[in-house]
Design an enzyme around this catalytic site. Sequence first.
Site, PDB file in Angstrom:
ATOM      1  N   ASN A  87      35.909  14.949 -26.209  1.00 24.36           N
ATOM      2  CA  ASN A  87      36.845  15.176 -27.320  1.00 24.36           C
ATOM      3  C   ASN A  87      37.126  13.880 -28.075  1.00 24.36           C
ATOM      4  OD1 ASN A  87      39.318  13.863 -26.234  1.00 24.36           O
ATOM      5  ND2 ASN A  87      39.131  15.435 -24.632  1.00 24.36           N
TER       6      ASN A  87
ATOM      7  N   GLN B 182      26.521   2.698 -17.284  1.00 27.35           N
ATOM      8  CA  GLN B 182      27.813   2.277 -17.837  1.00 27.35           C
ATOM      9  C   GLN B 182      28.514   3.453 -18.530  1.00 27.35           C
ATOM     10  OE1 GLN B 182      26.379  -0.983 -20.290  1.00 27.35           O
ATOM     11  NE2 GLN B 182      26.760  -2.473 -18.681  1.00 27.35           N
ATOM     12  N   LEU B 183      27.736   4.228 -19.298  1.00 26.07           N
ATOM     13  CA  LEU B 183      28.348   5.313 -20.079  1.00 26.07           C
ATOM     14  C   LEU B 183      28.955   6.402 -19.183  1.00 26.07           C
ATOM     15  CD1 LEU B 183      28.780   6.117 -23.090  1.00 26.07           C
ATOM     16  CD2 LEU B 183      26.820   7.641 -22.819  1.00 26.07           C
ATOM     17  N   VAL B 184      28.235   6.726 -18.105  1.00 19.56           N
ATOM     18  CA  VAL B 184      28.721   7.855 -17.277  1.00 19.56           C
ATOM     19  C   VAL B 184      29.978   7.500 -16.469  1.00 19.56           C
ATOM     20  CG1 VAL B 184      26.439   8.944 -17.170  1.00 19.56           C
ATOM     21  CG2 VAL B 184      27.163   7.455 -15.293  1.00 19.56           C
TER      22      VAL B 184
ATOM     23  N   GLN C 298      21.678  14.507 -18.116  1.00 19.66           N
ATOM     24  CA  GLN C 298      20.716  13.400 -18.232  1.00 19.66           C
ATOM     25  C   GLN C 298      19.349  13.835 -17.716  1.00 19.66           C
ATOM     26  OE1 GLN C 298      22.071   9.835 -16.241  1.00 19.66           O
ATOM     27  NE2 GLN C 298      20.488   8.580 -17.195  1.00 19.66           N
TER      28      GLN C 298
ATOM     29  N   SER D 234      16.271  14.150 -15.642  1.00 20.17           N
ATOM     30  CA  SER D 234      16.194  14.010 -14.188  1.00 20.17           C
ATOM     31  C   SER D 234      14.949  13.230 -13.772  1.00 20.17           C
ATOM     32  CB  SER D 234      16.139  15.396 -13.547  1.00 20.17           C
ATOM     33  OG  SER D 234      15.783  15.286 -12.181  1.00 20.17           O
ATOM     34  N   GLN D 235      15.131  12.326 -12.840  1.00 16.16           N
ATOM     35  CA  GLN D 235      13.958  11.636 -12.273  1.00 16.16           C
ATOM     36  C   GLN D 235      13.464  12.348 -11.019  1.00 16.16           C
ATOM     37  OE1 GLN D 235      15.363   7.557 -11.853  1.00 16.16           O
ATOM     38  NE2 GLN D 235      14.217   6.990 -13.682  1.00 16.16           N
ATOM     39  N   ARG D 236      14.096  13.484 -10.726  1.00 14.30           N
ATOM     40  CA  ARG D 236      13.596  14.300  -9.616  1.00 14.30           C
ATOM     41  C   ARG D 236      12.632  15.338 -10.167  1.00 14.30           C
ATOM     42  NH1 ARG D 236      17.698  17.162  -6.261  1.00 14.30           N
ATOM     43  NH2 ARG D 236      16.098  17.067  -4.658  1.00 14.30           N
TER      44      ARG D 236
ATOM     45  N   ARG E 233      33.873   0.047 -25.698  1.00 10.40           N
ATOM     46  CA  ARG E 233      32.440  -0.275 -25.676  1.00 10.40           C
ATOM     47  C   ARG E 233      31.919  -0.924 -26.954  1.00 10.40           C
ATOM     48  NH1 ARG E 233      31.324  -0.348 -20.290  1.00 10.40           N
ATOM     49  NH2 ARG E 233      31.964   1.592 -19.294  1.00 10.40           N
TER      50      ARG E 233
HETATM   51  C1  LIG Z   1      33.566  -4.815 -20.676  1.00  4.75           C
HETATM   52  C2  LIG Z   1      33.573  -3.927 -19.463  1.00  4.75           C
HETATM   53  C3  LIG Z   1      33.209  -4.435 -18.238  1.00  4.75           C
HETATM   54  C4  LIG Z   1      33.196  -3.609 -17.095  1.00  4.75           C
HETATM   55  N1  LIG Z   1      32.823  -4.128 -15.893  1.00  4.75           N
HETATM   56  C5  LIG Z   1      32.851  -3.355 -14.788  1.00  4.75           C
HETATM   57  C6  LIG Z   1      32.505  -3.855 -13.499  1.00  4.75           C
HETATM   58  O1  LIG Z   1      32.163  -5.025 -13.355  1.00  4.75           O
HETATM   59  N2  LIG Z   1      32.527  -3.029 -12.413  1.00  4.75           N
HETATM   60  C7  LIG Z   1      32.935  -1.713 -12.545  1.00  4.75           C
HETATM   61  O2  LIG Z   1      32.968  -1.011 -11.539  1.00  4.75           O
HETATM   62  N3  LIG Z   1      33.252  -1.208 -13.743  1.00  4.75           N
HETATM   63  C8  LIG Z   1      33.233  -1.972 -14.861  1.00  4.75           C
HETATM   64  N4  LIG Z   1      33.579  -1.433 -16.066  1.00  4.75           N
HETATM   65  C9  LIG Z   1      33.887   0.004 -16.148  1.00  4.75           C
HETATM   66  C10 LIG Z   1      35.421   0.246 -16.205  1.00  4.75           C
HETATM   67  O3  LIG Z   1      36.054  -0.245 -15.040  1.00  4.75           O
HETATM   68  C11 LIG Z   1      35.705   1.746 -16.342  1.00  4.75           C
HETATM   69  O4  LIG Z   1      35.215   2.433 -15.200  1.00  4.75           O
HETATM   70  C12 LIG Z   1      35.042   2.355 -17.552  1.00  4.75           C
HETATM   71  O5  LIG Z   1      35.221   1.541 -18.672  1.00  4.75           O
HETATM   72  C13 LIG Z   1      35.664   3.726 -17.809  1.00  4.75           C
HETATM   73  O6  LIG Z   1      36.950   3.491 -18.357  1.00  4.75           O
HETATM   74  P1  LIG Z   1      38.223   4.339 -18.080  1.00  4.75           P
HETATM   75  O7  LIG Z   1      38.420   4.513 -16.632  1.00  4.75           O
HETATM   76  O8  LIG Z   1      39.372   3.762 -18.876  1.00  4.75           O
HETATM   77  O9  LIG Z   1      37.852   5.602 -18.891  1.00  4.75           O
HETATM   78  P2  LIG Z   1      37.587   7.133 -18.659  1.00  4.75           P
HETATM   79  O10 LIG Z   1      36.974   7.455 -17.351  1.00  4.75           O
HETATM   80  O11 LIG Z   1      36.848   7.411 -19.877  1.00  4.75           O
HETATM   81  O12 LIG Z   1      39.011   7.762 -18.669  1.00  4.75           O
HETATM   82  C14 LIG Z   1      39.825   7.761 -19.845  1.00  4.75           C
HETATM   83  C15 LIG Z   1      41.259   7.491 -19.451  1.00  4.75           C
HETATM   84  O13 LIG Z   1      41.735   8.611 -18.697  1.00  4.75           O
HETATM   85  C16 LIG Z   1      42.620   8.144 -17.699  1.00  4.75           C
HETATM   86  N5  LIG Z   1      42.064   8.471 -16.391  1.00  4.75           N
HETATM   87  C17 LIG Z   1      40.803   8.927 -16.120  1.00  4.75           C
HETATM   88  N6  LIG Z   1      40.658   9.148 -14.793  1.00  4.75           N
HETATM   89  C18 LIG Z   1      41.842   8.800 -14.232  1.00  4.75           C
HETATM   90  C19 LIG Z   1      42.314   8.787 -12.894  1.00  4.75           C
HETATM   91  N7  LIG Z   1      41.570   9.157 -11.857  1.00  4.75           N
HETATM   92  N8  LIG Z   1      43.575   8.382 -12.667  1.00  4.75           N
HETATM   93  C20 LIG Z   1      44.383   7.990 -13.673  1.00  4.75           C
HETATM   94  N9  LIG Z   1      43.996   7.962 -14.982  1.00  4.75           N
HETATM   95  C21 LIG Z   1      42.744   8.372 -15.243  1.00  4.75           C
HETATM   96  C22 LIG Z   1      42.781   6.645 -17.891  1.00  4.75           C
HETATM   97  O14 LIG Z   1      43.893   6.403 -18.754  1.00  4.75           O
HETATM   98  C23 LIG Z   1      41.491   6.273 -18.587  1.00  4.75           C
HETATM   99  O15 LIG Z   1      41.599   5.081 -19.343  1.00  4.75           O
HETATM  100  C24 LIG Z   1      33.582  -2.243 -17.212  1.00  4.75           C
HETATM  101  C25 LIG Z   1      33.958  -1.746 -18.458  1.00  4.75           C
HETATM  102  C26 LIG Z   1      33.951  -2.543 -19.582  1.00  4.75           C
HETATM  103  C27 LIG Z   1      34.349  -1.954 -20.913  1.00  4.75           C
END
Ligand SMILES: Cc1cc2nc3c(=O)[nH]c(=O)nc-3n(C[C@H](O)[C@H](O)[C@H](O)COP(=O)(O)OP(=O)(O)OC[C@H]3O[C@@H](n4cnc5c(N)ncnc54)[C@H](O)[C@@H]3O)c2cc1C
Length: 193
Positions: free
Chosen positions: A151, A70-72, A81, A83-85, A162
Amino acid sequence: MKIEILSITPNAEKLIEEAGRTAYQSFDKITDDSASKFIRRLIKMGHESVLEHAIASFHISNVSRTFSHQLVRHRLASFTQKSQRYYRESEFKYVEPESIKNNESAHAIFKSIMEYCNVGYNSLKDLGLKNEDCRFCLPEATQTELVITTNFREWRHIIKLRTDKAAQWEIRNVCTEILKILKEKAPSCFEDL
Ligand SMILES: Cc1cc2nc3c(=O)[nH]c(=O)nc-3n(C[C@H](O)[C@H](O)[C@H](O)COP(=O)(O)OP(=O)(O)OC[C@H]3O[C@@H](n4cnc5c(N)ncnc54)[C@H](O)[C@@H]3O)c2cc1C
């Protein structure tokens, strides 16, 4: 779960003020305690790009690969992270959710599956297979550790998403701890969260 701060931009709030005041050319307003009010105003206005000048790194361990997956997803952060390799998981540790731990029958099922995964992993190792293929036996509960650097703007974004009640307990707990630390180190940048 274990959270350790590794590094944070020194004088982060002063740096952010200096950068922000470059936009307004208001350097004459800098005093010993002007940063805090200035940063609060920037955040209120949504001028958050200025917060990108400061960064913080954390070492997060004793967490599951469910959590790390989820974090990545946060693409603006940098990660390294375990490595499991390269690392052999012959006695792999795992994270057990409280809901399972507190339910006798669920705990027994969970424990035997973890043991079964361990046997599977080591049996494949005994057959001479590489770590990278043996790891296909391991569950999402497998413990991992990683270093994350990003940042302050992205920390605010990650923390907002989160620590929400919609997020899963493990990532919520980690991000709540990180927020506590960041609030101590740079209160004006995180106190509204
Ligand atoms: C409660 C919850 C449930 C979730 N459930 C699912 C799930 O079921 N399936 C799933 O696949 N994911 C799920 N996610 C993950 C979610 O869809 C996002 O991938 C994740 O939270 C990263 O968020 P982000 O894209 O806003 O943030 P980051 O990747 O941290 O990016 C930060 C911000 O930068 C901008 N940004 C980054 N990259 C781009 C880009 N390519 N184009 C335009 N703007 C960009 C956006 O404004 C973005 O909000 C879940 C997340 C949460 C919090």
